[in-house]
Scaffold this active site. Sequence first.
Site, PDB file in Angstrom:
ATOM      1  N   GLU A 248       0.802  -1.284  -0.098  1.00 19.09           N
ATOM      2  CA  GLU A 248      -0.017  -0.063   0.018  1.00 19.09           C
ATOM      3  C   GLU A 248       0.829   1.308   0.029  1.00 19.09           C
ATOM      4  OE1 GLU A 248      -2.498  -0.128   3.366  1.00 19.09           O
ATOM      5  OE2 GLU A 248      -3.185  -2.175   3.036  1.00 19.09           O
TER       6      GLU A 248
ATOM      7  N   CYS B 179       3.044   8.227   1.636  1.00 22.23           N
ATOM      8  CA  CYS B 179       3.808   7.336   2.789  1.00 22.23           C
ATOM      9  C   CYS B 179       3.901   6.175   1.900  1.00 22.23           C
ATOM     10  CB  CYS B 179       2.415   7.152   3.551  1.00 22.23           C
ATOM     11  SG  CYS B 179       2.880   6.067   4.984  1.00 22.23           S
TER      12      CYS B 179
ATOM     13  N   CYS C  10       5.650  -7.849   7.216  1.00 17.61           N
ATOM     14  CA  CYS C  10       6.446  -7.057   8.296  1.00 17.61           C
ATOM     15  C   CYS C  10       6.979  -8.126   9.290  1.00 17.61           C
ATOM     16  CB  CYS C  10       5.841  -6.062   9.032  1.00 17.61           C
ATOM     17  SG  CYS C  10       6.955  -5.014  10.229  1.00 17.61           S
TER      18      CYS C  10
ATOM     19  N   CYS D 109       3.696  -6.237  15.649  1.00 17.39           N
ATOM     20  CA  CYS D 109       2.966  -5.243  16.674  1.00 17.39           C
ATOM     21  C   CYS D 109       1.588  -5.604  16.484  1.00 17.39           C
ATOM     22  CB  CYS D 109       3.103  -3.741  16.112  1.00 17.39           C
ATOM     23  SG  CYS D 109       4.905  -3.133  15.858  1.00 17.39           S
TER      24      CYS D 109
ATOM     25  N   CYS E  85      -1.266  -4.032  14.368  1.00 10.15           N
ATOM     26  CA  CYS E  85      -1.258  -3.423  13.203  1.00 10.15           C
ATOM     27  C   CYS E  85      -1.534  -4.878  12.289  1.00 10.15           C
ATOM     28  CB  CYS E  85       0.377  -3.219  12.910  1.00 10.15           C
ATOM     29  SG  CYS E  85       0.824  -3.182  11.317  1.00 10.15           S
TER      30      CYS E  85
ATOM     31  N   GLY F  87       5.736  -2.307   6.727  1.00 10.89           N
ATOM     32  CA  GLY F  87       7.150  -2.852   7.052  1.00 10.89           C
ATOM     33  C   GLY F  87       7.929  -1.817   7.895  1.00 10.89           C
ATOM     34  N   GLU F  88       9.305  -2.461   8.243  1.00 10.60           N
ATOM     35  CA  GLU F  88       9.980  -1.707   9.108  1.00 10.60           C
ATOM     36  C   GLU F  88      11.154  -1.366   8.353  1.00 10.60           C
ATOM     37  OE1 GLU F  88      10.629  -0.277  12.191  1.00 10.60           O
ATOM     38  OE2 GLU F  88      12.639   0.034  11.526  1.00 10.60           O
TER      39      GLU F  88
ATOM     40  N   SER G  92      10.561   6.176   9.487  1.00  9.61           N
ATOM     41  CA  SER G  92       9.864   5.604  10.954  1.00  9.61           C
ATOM     42  C   SER G  92      10.442   4.313  11.044  1.00  9.61           C
ATOM     43  CB  SER G  92       8.485   5.527  10.673  1.00  9.61           C
ATOM     44  OG  SER G  92       7.898   4.814  11.636  1.00  9.61           O
TER      45      SER G  92
ATOM     46  N   SER H  32       8.418   4.906  16.662  1.00  9.99           N
ATOM     47  CA  SER H  32       7.173   4.402  17.259  1.00  9.99           C
ATOM     48  C   SER H  32       7.321   4.217  18.725  1.00  9.99           C
ATOM     49  CB  SER H  32       6.615   3.132  16.492  1.00  9.99           C
ATOM     50  OG  SER H  32       6.603   3.519  15.191  1.00  9.99           O
ATOM     51  N   LEU H  33       6.565   4.711  19.537  1.00  7.67           N
ATOM     52  CA  LEU H  33       6.919   4.592  21.215  1.00  7.67           C
ATOM     53  C   LEU H  33       5.549   4.052  21.709  1.00  7.67           C
ATOM     54  CD1 LEU H  33       8.499   5.369  23.602  1.00  7.67           C
ATOM     55  CD2 LEU H  33       7.502   7.706  23.541  1.00  7.67           C
ATOM     56  N   HIS H  34       4.410   4.385  21.745  1.00  5.63           N
ATOM     57  CA  HIS H  34       3.279   3.709  22.240  1.00  5.63           C
ATOM     58  C   HIS H  34       3.046   3.474  23.578  1.00  5.63           C
ATOM     59  CE1 HIS H  34       2.932   4.026  17.897  1.00  5.63           C
ATOM     60  NE2 HIS H  34       3.496   2.773  17.847  1.00  5.63           N
TER      61      HIS H  34
ATOM     62  N   HIS I  18      -6.615   3.285  14.420  1.00 11.95           N
ATOM     63  CA  HIS I  18      -7.761   2.841  13.394  1.00 11.95           C
ATOM     64  C   HIS I  18      -8.149   1.357  13.486  1.00 11.95           C
ATOM     65  CE1 HIS I  18      -7.530   6.588  11.544  1.00 11.95           C
ATOM     66  NE2 HIS I  18      -6.426   6.417  11.312  1.00 11.95           N
TER      67      HIS I  18
ATOM     68  N   CYS J 227      -3.119   0.847   8.073  1.00  9.64           N
ATOM     69  CA  CYS J 227      -2.051   0.290   7.168  1.00  9.64           C
ATOM     70  C   CYS J 227      -2.114  -1.386   7.240  1.00  9.64           C
ATOM     71  CB  CYS J 227      -0.682   0.768   7.703  1.00  9.64           C
ATOM     72  SG  CYS J 227       0.636   0.062   6.705  1.00  9.64           S
TER      73      CYS J 227
HETATM   74  S1  SF4 Z   1       3.502  -1.149  13.119  1.00  6.63           S
HETATM   75 FE1  SF4 Z   1       5.044  -0.970  11.641  1.00  6.63          FE
HETATM   76  S2  SF4 Z   1       6.801  -2.383  12.271  1.00  6.63           S
HETATM   77 FE2  SF4 Z   1       4.750  -2.704  13.593  1.00  6.63          FE
HETATM   78  S3  SF4 Z   1       4.039  -4.682  12.510  1.00  6.63           S
HETATM   79 FE3  SF4 Z   1       3.188  -2.746  11.545  1.00  6.63          FE
HETATM   80  S4  SF4 Z   1       4.493  -2.394   9.817  1.00  6.63           S
HETATM   81 FE4  SF4 Z   1       5.470  -3.571  11.268  1.00  6.63          FE
END
Ligand code: SF4
Length: 341
Positions: free
Chosen positions: A92, A105, A112, A116, A119, A157-158, A189, A211-213, A287, A330
């Site tokens: 995407e 973006c 990934c 997380c 996600c 992805g990371e 990111s 990404s902290l969260h 989301h 995402c």
């Molecule tokens: S938030 Fe980012 S790093 Fe975490 S699983 Fe989703 S795509 Fe991967």
Amino acid sequence: MPKEKLFGKTLNELIAVTKRVGLPGFAAKQVADWLYKKEILSIDEMTNLSKKARDILSADYEIGLYPPENVSESKDGTKKYLYKVLNNKYIETAYIPDDDRATICVSSQSGCKMGCIFCMTGKQGFQGNLTSNEILNQFRSMPEFRKLTNMVYMGMGEPLDNITEVLKTLEILTGEWGYGWSPTRITVSTVGLVSRIKYFLEKSKCHLAVSLHSPFDEERRQLMPVQRTNTIGQVLDIIRNFDFNSQRRVSFEYILFKDMNDTPRHIKELAKILNGIKCRINIIRFHPIPGSQFHSPDEQATISFREALNKKGILTTIRASRGVDIQAACGLLSTLEQNKS
Ligand code: SF4
């Protein structure tokens, strides 16, 4: 045998290509010019190369641009494109217009590894790293390409898990022989891969978003398995000890989950762990994804959280939710497409 793609190669890689096919060294700069400045679609359009040189190049290489397969458009103008990569996988790419800015973006991987739990991309598992061609094609082949002012690596992805290809794309975007963008228009990111952050900071001048969260180890571990081996404390140490110039920005992404990471205790701890770091926090509304136990707090609670952090001296903003009517989370759209096929 499939031809190699020229689009997405750095200047050094193009020098190697021109050497390989027996062209003089300066031809690499000419090829880069055609690829990234003159925006041609075929090798035959490289008219300052001889016909013979173009024929030699065309025998093994192609430009390698391809359009998106599908687009969903939100009422707010946000668009989500699906590009096909890695033999029938979908990634995407979002187009987010906003007054005088237009942000793309991009995705850096298909799926990934980071897992997380909030996600949808994480739920897909890992399917592969994108090449620099596949990352930059999202930018160049987006119909709104000429309107784009900013780029964020916050899609699937990371990015730092695919650092070699990501750095190549940054080189092409910011090189004077490439697109010549200022690095301050680009943000990369990361979940916080300790072994890669310093390298990224040294090799590029682009902004960093972490990404902290959650400021609490155990809670963050539950949300983001990466915390087991790459703690936020280690990430903050690297950031604290890196010499950022005044142009370069570090931000922390914070998805707000109702009754979980939105309490006064969190505000206090955030102020404590970020003390001494010149940064900002971006609050992101959650989301929902299928099967998720998380919810987003209401508008007032979100604003109160932001205000409390601002009072603690941490510049905090709330990112506007965009594209909520087109599967904003995402990974949702690509999962639906993959399930279809
Ligand atoms: S938030 Fe980012 S790093 Fe975490 S699983 Fe989703 S795509 Fe991967």
